[in-house]
Design an enzyme around this catalytic site. Sequence first.
Site, PDB file in Angstrom:
ATOM      1  N   TYR A   1     -10.336  -1.572  -0.539  1.00 35.47           N
ATOM      2  CA  TYR A   1      -9.049  -1.088  -1.063  1.00 35.47           C
ATOM      3  C   TYR A   1      -9.174   0.388  -1.431  1.00 35.47           C
ATOM      4  O   TYR A   1      -8.357   1.221  -1.035  1.00 35.47           O
ATOM      5  CB  TYR A   1      -8.655  -1.918  -2.282  1.00 35.47           C
TER       6      TYR A   1
ATOM      7  N   ASP B   1       1.809  -4.047  -9.281  1.00 37.93           N
ATOM      8  CA  ASP B   1       1.573  -5.394  -9.820  1.00 37.93           C
ATOM      9  C   ASP B   1       1.891  -5.457 -11.310  1.00 37.93           C
ATOM     10  O   ASP B   1       2.548  -6.385 -11.789  1.00 37.93           O
ATOM     11  CB  ASP B   1       0.113  -5.809  -9.604  1.00 37.93           C
TER      12      ASP B   1
ATOM     13  N   HIS C   1       0.837  -1.212   0.000  1.00 35.55           N
ATOM     14  CA  HIS C   1       0.000   0.000   0.000  1.00 35.55           C
ATOM     15  C   HIS C   1       0.867   1.256   0.000  1.00 35.55           C
ATOM     16  O   HIS C   1       0.453   2.311   0.487  1.00 35.55           O
ATOM     17  CB  HIS C   1      -0.997   0.001   1.179  1.00 35.55           C
ATOM     18  N   THR C   2       2.047   1.123  -0.497  1.00 36.29           N
ATOM     19  CA  THR C   2       2.935   2.286  -0.612  1.00 36.29           C
ATOM     20  C   THR C   2       2.944   2.826  -2.035  1.00 36.29           C
ATOM     21  O   THR C   2       3.292   3.980  -2.247  1.00 36.29           O
ATOM     22  CB  THR C   2       4.380   1.887  -0.239  1.00 36.29           C
ATOM     23  N   ASP C   3       2.566   1.991  -3.013  1.00 33.61           N
ATOM     24  CA  ASP C   3       2.713   2.431  -4.420  1.00 33.61           C
ATOM     25  C   ASP C   3       1.846   3.649  -4.742  1.00 33.61           C
ATOM     26  O   ASP C   3       2.334   4.644  -5.274  1.00 33.61           O
ATOM     27  CB  ASP C   3       2.506   1.276  -5.424  1.00 33.61           C
TER      28      ASP C   3
ATOM     29  N   GLU D   1      -7.715  -1.516 -14.610  1.00 36.46           N
ATOM     30  CA  GLU D   1      -8.287  -1.707 -13.271  1.00 36.46           C
ATOM     31  C   GLU D   1      -9.115  -0.482 -12.871  1.00 36.46           C
ATOM     32  O   GLU D   1     -10.233  -0.618 -12.365  1.00 36.46           O
ATOM     33  CB  GLU D   1      -7.171  -1.898 -12.227  1.00 36.46           C
TER      34      GLU D   1
ATOM     35  N   SER E   1      -3.059 -12.052 -10.182  1.00 40.52           N
ATOM     36  CA  SER E   1      -3.538 -12.766 -11.361  1.00 40.52           C
ATOM     37  C   SER E   1      -4.106 -11.789 -12.386  1.00 40.52           C
ATOM     38  O   SER E   1      -3.909 -11.966 -13.594  1.00 40.52           O
ATOM     39  CB  SER E   1      -4.598 -13.780 -10.947  1.00 40.52           C
ATOM     40  N   SER E   2      -4.781 -10.744 -11.922  1.00 40.18           N
ATOM     41  CA  SER E   2      -5.378  -9.827 -12.902  1.00 40.18           C
ATOM     42  C   SER E   2      -4.295  -9.020 -13.616  1.00 40.18           C
ATOM     43  O   SER E   2      -4.390  -8.789 -14.824  1.00 40.18           O
ATOM     44  CB  SER E   2      -6.450  -8.941 -12.271  1.00 40.18           C
TER      45      SER E   2
ATOM     46  N   ALA F   1      -5.678 -14.660  -4.884  1.00 37.82           N
ATOM     47  CA  ALA F   1      -4.817 -15.089  -3.773  1.00 37.82           C
ATOM     48  C   ALA F   1      -3.744 -14.050  -3.466  1.00 37.82           C
ATOM     49  O   ALA F   1      -2.811 -14.308  -2.718  1.00 37.82           O
ATOM     50  CB  ALA F   1      -4.172 -16.436  -4.097  1.00 37.82           C
TER      51      ALA F   1
END
Length: 384
Positions: free
Chosen positions: A221, A171, A34-36, A159, A125-126, A121
Amino acid sequence: MEIEYVRSRFIKHFDGLTGAVYTSPGRVNLIGEHTDYNGGFVFPGAIDKSIIAEIRPNGTDKVKVYCIEQKDYVEFGLNEEDAPRTSWAKYLFGVCREMIKRGVDVKGFNTAYAGDVPWGAGLSSSAALESTYAYALNDLFGDNKIDKFELARVGQATEHNYCGVKCGIMDQFASVFGQKNHLMRLDCRSMEYKYYPFNPQGYRLVLVDSVVKHELASSAYNKRRESCENVVAALQKKYPDVKFLRDATKDMLAEVKDEVSEEDYMRAEYVIEEIQRVLDVCDALEKGDYETVGEKMYETHQGMSKLYEVSCDELDFLNDVAFDCGVTGSRVMGGGFGGCTINLIKEELYSTFVSEVRKRYFEVFGKRCKIYDVVIGDGARRLD
Ligand code: GLA
């Protein structure tokens, strides 16, 4: 995941012809969660689990997609109003649209894909799916004129604009830029990055999947991100140069304590500490000091659990078991609310830990956790 597996389905499902084959991986993150989206540092690496897609332009203006695992087929056009309803197809549609917005002349194509990145997980994956298609469309329709950072941004924008998750860049960056046996430290403010060889002598990385799916986590999120933005807005009244939490210190934060909610304050406190932890871990790694790396990982877990509140009972339990078993470092990985813990463990403790965590998790939660050994692999590429 084998290329032949995808190819045989592609041939069978469509007209018997073959196409070009692309792949892009999931990721792990050693530290920096949660730093990005706060302009901070992250420290991810691509893994050996990925999406593989075969693609062939079909001479129409329709995209025809076969999702091998779900045995599901979707067709959509390439205009904004053609958005498919099926959730997995939104990722592909979003990537097509974002590439078109960047000037790529995307035409209709047939495609089939499959992957072994477990869905939901916390292994991105996305992002693997988005990066596979961003890379492929750039190669097939864009003369590779879009650079790698922009390909990562295509996934991120997908996204944001088509899937409702206001994610950061980590990611997609990891999926596109991954390099075998290397972690990458990315500064999400300047976008400078550096590869770190990662061959921990005497240690290994293992993931324990709580099998708690975090699919419904997108609104939580986005709420975390809003908290961070609220605190930035409060800080800016005193410090106009602050654009991200990255630009603030804990002393500066303390000065606005009365102007933000208690909850937002806790979120910001976690982020400021976490950004520093990434730098500390990089220093420790360069010295081969895995004990410090591990300590920081446990600190991150505490922060994510108590201040950022993105853990859950299952993940806290997995973290406790790791500690009891003498695991060097352990923490919830990725966005949280489910998914995996990442564990840095001495070779000699590996088998005891794995059997202990399996046993105790089942006793307490009545479900079986999954174990994945981490192998750091390469990023997006053409395979055939
Ligand atoms: C998700 C997001 C990333 C990042 C992590 C938390 O994986 O997609 O951008 O914010 O959560 O570090």
